[in-house]
Write a protein that holds these residues in place. Sequence first.
Motif, PDB file in Angstrom:
ATOM      1  N   ALA A  91       0.828  -1.212   0.000  1.00 46.71           N
ATOM      2  CA  ALA A  91       0.000   0.000   0.000  1.00 46.71           C
ATOM      3  C   ALA A  91       0.855   1.252   0.000  1.00 46.71           C
ATOM      4  N   ALA A  92       1.954   1.224   0.725  1.00 48.67           N
ATOM      5  CA  ALA A  92       2.852   2.382   0.770  1.00 48.67           C
ATOM      6  C   ALA A  92       3.536   2.599  -0.576  1.00 48.67           C
ATOM      7  N   ALA A  93       3.806   1.506  -1.294  1.00 49.06           N
ATOM      8  CA  ALA A  93       4.511   1.596  -2.579  1.00 49.06           C
ATOM      9  C   ALA A  93       3.573   1.887  -3.752  1.00 49.06           C
ATOM     10  N   ASP A  94       2.281   1.545  -3.614  1.00 48.62           N
ATOM     11  CA  ASP A  94       1.361   1.665  -4.740  1.00 48.62           C
ATOM     12  C   ASP A  94       0.033   2.265  -4.277  1.00 48.62           C
ATOM     13  N   PRO A  95      -0.276   3.492  -4.675  1.00 44.07           N
ATOM     14  CA  PRO A  95      -1.537   4.111  -4.241  1.00 44.07           C
ATOM     15  C   PRO A  95      -2.772   3.417  -4.814  1.00 44.07           C
ATOM     16  N   HIS A  96      -2.588   2.547  -5.803  1.00 42.64           N
ATOM     17  CA  HIS A  96      -3.710   1.815  -6.399  1.00 42.64           C
ATOM     18  C   HIS A  96      -3.972   0.470  -5.720  1.00 42.64           C
ATOM     19  N   HIS A  97      -3.084   0.056  -4.837  1.00 40.19           N
ATOM     20  CA  HIS A  97      -3.224  -1.258  -4.185  1.00 40.19           C
ATOM     21  C   HIS A  97      -4.605  -1.383  -3.555  1.00 40.19           C
ATOM     22  N   LEU A  98      -5.231  -2.551  -3.767  1.00 42.18           N
ATOM     23  CA  LEU A  98      -6.594  -2.787  -3.283  1.00 42.18           C
ATOM     24  C   LEU A  98      -6.629  -3.864  -2.205  1.00 42.18           C
ATOM     25  N   THR A  99      -7.505  -3.655  -1.255  1.00 41.78           N
ATOM     26  CA  THR A  99      -7.799  -4.650  -0.231  1.00 41.78           C
ATOM     27  C   THR A  99      -9.247  -5.088  -0.421  1.00 41.78           C
ATOM     28  N   SER A 100      -9.471  -6.384  -0.336  1.00 37.80           N
ATOM     29  CA  SER A 100     -10.830  -6.905  -0.497  1.00 37.80           C
ATOM     30  C   SER A 100     -11.462  -7.133   0.877  1.00 37.80           C
ATOM     31  N   VAL A 101     -12.755  -6.852   0.939  1.00 43.37           N
ATOM     32  CA  VAL A 101     -13.525  -7.043   2.169  1.00 43.37           C
ATOM     33  C   VAL A 101     -14.747  -7.877   1.789  1.00 43.37           C
ATOM     34  N   GLU A 102     -14.762  -9.129   2.247  1.00 41.17           N
ATOM     35  CA  GLU A 102     -15.891  -9.994   1.898  1.00 41.17           C
ATOM     36  C   GLU A 102     -17.165  -9.497   2.556  1.00 41.17           C
ATOM     37  N   GLN A 103     -18.224  -9.524   1.779  1.00 44.45           N
ATOM     38  CA  GLN A 103     -19.539  -9.086   2.263  1.00 44.45           C
ATOM     39  C   GLN A 103     -20.273 -10.317   2.790  1.00 44.45           C
ATOM     40  N   GLU A 104     -20.438 -10.365   4.077  1.00 42.31           N
ATOM     41  CA  GLU A 104     -21.085 -11.521   4.699  1.00 42.31           C
ATOM     42  C   GLU A 104     -22.570 -11.248   4.897  1.00 42.31           C
ATOM     43  N   GLY A 105     -23.323 -12.307   5.097  1.00 39.71           N
ATOM     44  CA  GLY A 105     -24.746 -12.176   5.363  1.00 39.71           C
ATOM     45  C   GLY A 105     -25.579 -11.874   4.137  1.00 39.71           C
ATOM     46  N   LEU A 106     -25.071 -12.210   2.957  1.00 35.41           N
ATOM     47  CA  LEU A 106     -25.844 -12.002   1.734  1.00 35.41           C
ATOM     48  C   LEU A 106     -26.990 -13.008   1.687  1.00 35.41           C
ATOM     49  N   PRO A 107     -28.082 -12.641   1.055  1.00 37.59           N
ATOM     50  CA  PRO A 107     -29.188 -13.606   0.972  1.00 37.59           C
ATOM     51  C   PRO A 107     -28.778 -14.827   0.154  1.00 37.59           C
ATOM     52  N   ALA A 108     -29.197 -16.001   0.618  1.00 40.36           N
ATOM     53  CA  ALA A 108     -28.895 -17.237  -0.098  1.00 40.36           C
ATOM     54  C   ALA A 108     -29.773 -17.332  -1.339  1.00 40.36           C
ATOM     55  N   GLY A 109     -29.280 -18.041  -2.328  1.00 44.73           N
ATOM     56  CA  GLY A 109     -30.077 -18.230  -3.537  1.00 44.73           C
ATOM     57  C   GLY A 109     -29.198 -18.339  -4.751  1.00 44.73           C
ATOM     58  N   ASP A 110     -29.791 -18.783  -5.824  1.00 43.76           N
ATOM     59  CA  ASP A 110     -29.057 -18.966  -7.071  1.00 43.76           C
ATOM     60  C   ASP A 110     -29.256 -17.819  -8.046  1.00 43.76           C
ATOM     61  N   ASP A 111     -29.993 -16.800  -7.668  1.00 40.03           N
ATOM     62  CA  ASP A 111     -30.315 -15.696  -8.558  1.00 40.03           C
ATOM     63  C   ASP A 111     -29.244 -14.609  -8.458  1.00 40.03           C
ATOM     64  N   LEU A 112     -28.181 -14.770  -9.233  1.00 44.58           N
ATOM     65  CA  LEU A 112     -27.067 -13.834  -9.195  1.00 44.58           C
ATOM     66  C   LEU A 112     -27.490 -12.442  -9.656  1.00 44.58           C
TER      67      LEU A 112
END
Length: 178
Positions: free
Chosen positions: A58-79
Amino acid sequence: MPPAQQALAEAVVEIERHVATGGWDGPVRVFALVRTQAALDAQPALAGQLPAEVLAAAAADPHHLTSVEQEGLPAGDDLEGLLGGIAWPDGVDGAAVTVERIVLPPEAEDGLPEDPEAALAALLAHPQRQDVRIAVGVLRDGTTWSAVRQRALDADGAVGQGPDVVPGLADALVATFR
Protein backbone atom coordinates in the motif's frame (compact mmCIF):
# COMPACT_ATOMS: atom_id res chain seq x y z
CA MET A 1 -1.40 -2.36 -18.26
CA PRO A 2 -2.40 0.83 -16.40
CA PRO A 3 -1.54 0.80 -12.66
CA ALA A 4 -5.20 0.74 -11.54
CA GLN A 5 -5.96 -2.25 -13.77
CA GLN A 6 -2.81 -4.02 -12.54
CA ALA A 7 -3.96 -3.51 -8.94
CA LEU A 8 -7.40 -4.85 -9.86
CA ALA A 9 -5.89 -7.89 -11.58
CA GLU A 10 -3.80 -8.67 -8.50
CA ALA A 11 -6.84 -8.30 -6.23
CA VAL A 12 -9.02 -10.56 -8.40
CA VAL A 13 -6.35 -13.27 -8.58
CA GLU A 14 -5.87 -13.04 -4.80
CA ILE A 15 -9.64 -13.35 -4.24
CA GLU A 16 -9.90 -16.35 -6.57
CA ARG A 17 -7.02 -18.09 -4.79
CA HIS A 18 -8.59 -17.32 -1.40
CA VAL A 19 -11.92 -18.80 -2.51
CA ALA A 20 -10.11 -21.81 -4.02
CA THR A 21 -8.74 -22.74 -0.61
CA GLY A 22 -12.33 -23.60 0.39
CA GLY A 23 -12.69 -26.16 -2.40
CA TRP A 24 -15.46 -26.50 -4.93
CA ASP A 25 -19.25 -26.29 -4.76
CA GLY A 26 -19.21 -23.06 -2.80
CA PRO A 27 -21.71 -20.21 -2.74
CA VAL A 28 -21.57 -16.93 -4.61
CA ARG A 29 -19.25 -14.58 -2.73
CA VAL A 30 -19.12 -10.79 -3.03
CA PHE A 31 -16.25 -8.50 -2.06
CA ALA A 32 -15.89 -4.74 -1.72
CA LEU A 33 -12.56 -3.40 -2.98
CA VAL A 34 -10.99 -0.39 -1.28
CA ARG A 35 -7.74 1.40 -1.96
CA THR A 36 -5.60 0.17 0.90
CA GLN A 37 -3.74 3.40 1.60
CA ALA A 38 -6.96 5.46 1.57
CA ALA A 39 -8.50 3.01 4.04
CA LEU A 40 -5.42 3.28 6.27
CA ASP A 41 -5.56 7.08 6.12
CA ALA A 42 -9.23 7.04 7.13
CA GLN A 43 -8.78 4.36 9.81
CA PRO A 44 -5.18 4.20 11.09
CA ALA A 45 -6.06 1.36 13.51
CA LEU A 46 -6.56 -0.84 10.44
CA ALA A 47 -2.77 -1.08 10.16
CA GLY A 48 -2.74 -3.44 13.13
CA GLN A 49 -5.03 -5.86 11.28
CA LEU A 50 -3.13 -6.06 7.99
CA PRO A 51 -0.01 -8.13 7.28
CA ALA A 52 3.28 -6.28 6.87
CA GLU A 53 3.47 -7.16 3.16
CA VAL A 54 0.08 -5.52 2.55
CA LEU A 55 1.18 -2.37 4.38
CA ALA A 56 4.37 -2.26 2.30
CA ALA A 57 2.42 -2.79 -0.94
CA ALA A 58 0.00 0.00 0.00
CA ALA A 59 2.85 2.38 0.77
CA ALA A 60 4.51 1.60 -2.58
CA ASP A 61 1.36 1.67 -4.74
CA PRO A 62 -1.54 4.11 -4.24
CA HIS A 63 -3.71 1.82 -6.40
CA HIS A 64 -3.22 -1.26 -4.19
CA LEU A 65 -6.59 -2.79 -3.28
CA THR A 66 -7.80 -4.65 -0.23
CA SER A 67 -10.83 -6.90 -0.50
CA VAL A 68 -13.52 -7.04 2.17
CA GLU A 69 -15.89 -9.99 1.90
CA GLN A 70 -19.54 -9.09 2.26
CA GLU A 71 -21.09 -11.52 4.70
CA GLY A 72 -24.75 -12.18 5.36
CA LEU A 73 -25.84 -12.00 1.73
CA PRO A 74 -29.19 -13.61 0.97
CA ALA A 75 -28.90 -17.24 -0.10
CA GLY A 76 -30.08 -18.23 -3.54
CA ASP A 77 -29.06 -18.97 -7.07
CA ASP A 78 -30.31 -15.70 -8.56
CA LEU A 79 -27.07 -13.83 -9.19
CA GLU A 80 -28.81 -11.07 -11.17
CA GLY A 81 -31.18 -10.40 -8.29
CA LEU A 82 -28.34 -10.37 -5.78
CA LEU A 83 -26.24 -7.91 -7.78
CA GLY A 84 -29.31 -5.81 -8.60
CA GLY A 85 -29.84 -5.26 -4.88
CA ILE A 86 -26.32 -4.00 -4.15
CA ALA A 87 -25.38 -0.33 -3.98
CA TRP A 88 -21.91 0.62 -2.79
CA PRO A 89 -21.07 3.62 -0.59
CA ASP A 90 -18.63 6.24 -1.88
CA GLY A 91 -15.69 4.76 0.06
CA VAL A 92 -15.78 1.56 -2.00
CA ASP A 93 -13.51 1.78 -5.05
CA GLY A 94 -14.53 -1.48 -6.71
CA ALA A 95 -16.21 -4.83 -6.23
CA ALA A 96 -15.63 -8.47 -7.02
CA VAL A 97 -17.78 -11.57 -7.18
CA THR A 98 -16.96 -15.26 -7.38
CA VAL A 99 -19.40 -17.81 -8.77
CA GLU A 100 -19.21 -21.39 -9.99
CA ARG A 101 -20.82 -22.36 -13.26
CA ILE A 102 -21.01 -25.25 -15.72
CA VAL A 103 -19.68 -24.62 -19.21
CA LEU A 104 -20.74 -26.75 -22.17
CA PRO A 105 -20.06 -26.54 -25.90
CA PRO A 106 -22.96 -25.09 -27.94
CA GLU A 107 -23.71 -28.45 -29.54
CA ALA A 108 -24.59 -29.85 -26.08
CA GLU A 109 -28.08 -28.41 -26.55
CA ASP A 110 -28.71 -30.52 -29.66
CA GLY A 111 -31.20 -33.30 -28.99
CA LEU A 112 -32.04 -32.35 -25.42
CA PRO A 113 -35.25 -33.75 -23.96
CA GLU A 114 -38.22 -31.34 -23.90
CA ASP A 115 -38.82 -31.90 -20.20
CA PRO A 116 -36.79 -29.23 -18.28
CA GLU A 117 -35.73 -31.65 -15.51
CA ALA A 118 -34.65 -34.30 -18.01
CA ALA A 119 -32.79 -31.66 -20.05
CA LEU A 120 -30.95 -30.46 -16.94
CA ALA A 121 -30.00 -34.04 -16.04
CA ALA A 122 -28.69 -34.59 -19.56
CA LEU A 123 -26.61 -31.41 -19.44
CA LEU A 124 -25.18 -32.27 -16.02
CA ALA A 125 -24.15 -35.70 -17.31
CA HIS A 126 -22.70 -34.39 -20.59
CA PRO A 127 -19.16 -35.76 -21.18
CA GLN A 128 -17.82 -32.32 -22.23
CA ARG A 129 -19.12 -30.55 -19.14
CA GLN A 130 -16.58 -28.26 -17.49
CA ASP A 131 -17.04 -26.87 -13.99
CA VAL A 132 -15.45 -23.45 -13.60
CA ARG A 133 -15.04 -20.86 -10.87
CA ILE A 134 -15.26 -17.31 -12.15
CA ALA A 135 -13.89 -14.33 -10.26
CA VAL A 136 -14.73 -10.92 -11.73
CA GLY A 137 -13.63 -7.57 -10.36
CA VAL A 138 -14.47 -4.04 -11.44
CA LEU A 139 -13.54 -0.52 -10.48
CA ARG A 140 -15.98 2.39 -10.36
CA ASP A 141 -14.63 3.71 -13.67
CA GLY A 142 -15.57 0.47 -15.47
CA THR A 143 -12.12 -1.14 -15.46
CA THR A 144 -12.54 -4.92 -15.28
CA TRP A 145 -10.54 -8.08 -14.66
CA SER A 146 -11.55 -11.74 -14.54
CA ALA A 147 -9.95 -15.01 -13.46
CA VAL A 148 -11.35 -18.43 -14.38
CA ARG A 149 -10.33 -21.75 -12.85
CA GLN A 150 -11.44 -25.11 -14.26
CA ARG A 151 -12.12 -27.92 -11.82
CA ALA A 152 -10.32 -30.31 -14.20
CA LEU A 153 -7.17 -28.11 -14.07
CA ASP A 154 -7.38 -27.04 -10.42
CA ALA A 155 -4.03 -25.30 -10.00
CA ASP A 156 -3.07 -21.67 -9.39
CA GLY A 157 -0.85 -21.70 -12.48
CA ALA A 158 -3.72 -22.84 -14.71
CA VAL A 159 -6.08 -19.94 -13.94
CA GLY A 160 -6.97 -18.02 -17.08
CA GLN A 161 -7.36 -14.28 -16.76
CA GLY A 162 -7.92 -11.07 -18.65
CA PRO A 163 -10.01 -7.91 -18.84
CA ASP A 164 -12.81 -9.18 -21.11
CA VAL A 165 -13.20 -12.84 -20.15
CA VAL A 166 -16.74 -12.61 -18.71
CA PRO A 167 -18.16 -9.32 -20.04
CA GLY A 168 -21.79 -9.90 -19.01
CA LEU A 169 -20.92 -10.50 -15.38
CA ALA A 170 -18.49 -7.57 -15.41
CA ASP A 171 -21.25 -5.30 -16.77
CA ALA A 172 -23.65 -6.46 -14.04
CA LEU A 173 -21.03 -5.75 -11.39
CA VAL A 174 -20.26 -2.29 -12.83
CA ALA A 175 -23.99 -1.56 -12.66
CA THR A 176 -23.81 -1.88 -8.85
CA PHE A 177 -21.99 1.48 -8.87
CA ARG A 178 -24.70 3.39 -10.79
